[in-house]
Design a protein around this motif. Structure first.
Motif, mmCIF file in Angstrom:
data_model
loop_
_atom_site.group_PDB
_atom_site.id
_atom_site.type_symbol
_atom_site.label_atom_id
_atom_site.label_comp_id
_atom_site.label_asym_id
_atom_site.label_seq_id
_atom_site.Cartn_x
_atom_site.Cartn_y
_atom_site.Cartn_z
ATOM 1 N N GLY A 42 0.410 -0.913 0.225
ATOM 2 C CA GLY A 42 0.086 -0.099 -0.086
ATOM 3 C C GLY A 42 0.608 1.079 -0.117
ATOM 4 N N TRP A 43 2.213 1.112 0.210
ATOM 5 C CA TRP A 43 2.948 2.526 -0.116
ATOM 6 C C TRP A 43 3.087 2.756 -0.928
ATOM 7 C CZ3 TRP A 43 4.689 5.201 4.013
ATOM 8 C CH2 TRP A 43 4.640 4.939 5.419
ATOM 9 N N GLN A 44 3.962 3.479 -1.136
ATOM 10 C CA GLN A 44 3.420 4.867 -2.699
ATOM 11 C C GLN A 44 4.950 4.889 -2.656
ATOM 12 O OE1 GLN A 44 0.571 7.787 -3.454
ATOM 13 N NE2 GLN A 44 -0.792 6.393 -4.035
ATOM 14 N N LYS A 45 5.977 4.759 -3.453
ATOM 15 C CA LYS A 45 7.057 6.024 -4.297
ATOM 16 C C LYS A 45 6.677 7.129 -5.409
ATOM 17 C CE LYS A 45 11.290 5.655 -5.906
ATOM 18 N NZ LYS A 45 12.457 5.146 -7.314
ATOM 19 N N ARG A 46 6.883 7.884 -4.700
ATOM 20 C CA ARG A 46 6.350 8.996 -4.989
ATOM 21 C C ARG A 46 7.704 9.565 -6.006
ATOM 22 N NH1 ARG A 46 1.827 11.626 -2.241
ATOM 23 N NH2 ARG A 46 -0.187 10.028 -1.772
ATOM 24 N N THR A 47 7.608 10.690 -6.920
ATOM 25 C CA THR A 47 9.133 11.238 -8.248
ATOM 26 C C THR A 47 8.508 12.298 -7.906
ATOM 27 O OG1 THR A 47 10.178 8.785 -8.572
ATOM 28 C CG2 THR A 47 10.718 11.000 -9.249
ATOM 29 N N PHE A 48 8.571 13.719 -7.573
ATOM 30 C CA PHE A 48 8.253 14.710 -8.094
ATOM 31 C C PHE A 48 9.812 15.271 -8.608
ATOM 32 C CE2 PHE A 48 5.769 13.885 -4.177
ATOM 33 C CZ PHE A 48 4.832 13.905 -4.165
ATOM 34 N N SER A 49 9.059 15.842 -10.051
ATOM 35 C CA SER A 49 9.691 16.699 -10.979
ATOM 36 C C SER A 49 9.776 18.525 -10.710
ATOM 37 C CB SER A 49 10.251 16.238 -12.183
ATOM 38 O OG SER A 49 10.189 14.843 -12.142
ATOM 39 N N TYR A 50 11.337 18.332 -10.707
ATOM 40 C CA TYR A 50 11.103 20.399 -10.060
ATOM 41 C C TYR A 50 11.984 21.084 -11.385
ATOM 42 C CZ TYR A 50 7.958 19.969 -6.708
ATOM 43 O OH TYR A 50 7.113 20.236 -5.501
ATOM 44 N N GLN A 51 11.440 22.257 -11.830
ATOM 45 C CA GLN A 51 12.451 22.935 -12.236
ATOM 46 C C GLN A 51 12.201 24.465 -11.491
ATOM 47 O OE1 GLN A 51 11.206 25.016 -16.026
ATOM 48 N NE2 GLN A 51 12.823 24.466 -16.654
ATOM 49 N N VAL A 52 13.795 25.412 -11.113
ATOM 50 C CA VAL A 52 13.990 25.976 -10.798
ATOM 51 C C VAL A 52 15.094 26.906 -11.972
ATOM 52 C CG1 VAL A 52 15.341 27.819 -8.947
ATOM 53 C CG2 VAL A 52 14.736 25.087 -8.515
#
Length: 131
Positions: free
Chosen positions: A44-54
């Motif tokens: 039930g766990w999730q591995k989340r990947t957030f991609s950002y730009q600065v």
């Protein structure tokens, strides 16, 4: 969180989270999320990947010197979001007189259930034959 981290290292440089009608003041940072991906595992766990730009917009005096200096500063100082996650897959590029840094943040999350899996149990019954 990213804007707070930028503000800690560069308190005199404004950080924008939305496009500005009149354009960005210089110098300044613009932060936005590019992409989010998640993978569920069997627990039930999730591995989340957030991609950002600065994006860094340098002052107009000597922009290339400023871009080179800021690229070095970002590589040295923007390595993690304290208490949240380390930056991975960092990439810096000069694009049209500004500096673009992209990176990912990986976290593990357990989504909160909206409703309990089972409702209250209703019981009707008694002892057979009145016993």
């Amino acid at each position: 969180m990213i804007s707070d981290t930028l503000d800690q290292h560069w308190p005199n440089i404004p950080v924008y989270l939305e496009n500005q009608e009149g354009g960005f003041s210089e110098p300044s940072f613009y932060v936005h999320r590019i992409h989010v991906n998640h993978i569920n595992d069997f627990t039930g766990w999730q591995k989340r990947t957030f991609s950002y730009q600065v994006v860094y917009f340098p002052p107009g005096i000597k922009p290339h010197e400023e871009l080179d200096a800021m690229a070095e500063q970002l590589q040295s100082n923007l390595t993690e979001i304290p208490g949240y996650a380390k930056l991975i897959n960092q990439d810096l590029a000069v694009e049209d007189e500004h500096l673009s840094m992209t990176f990912d943040l990986n976290i593990r999350a357990y989504p909160k259930e909206k409703d309990p899996p089972f409702g209250g149990m209703k019981y009707q019954g008694g002892v057979a034959d009145g016993r």
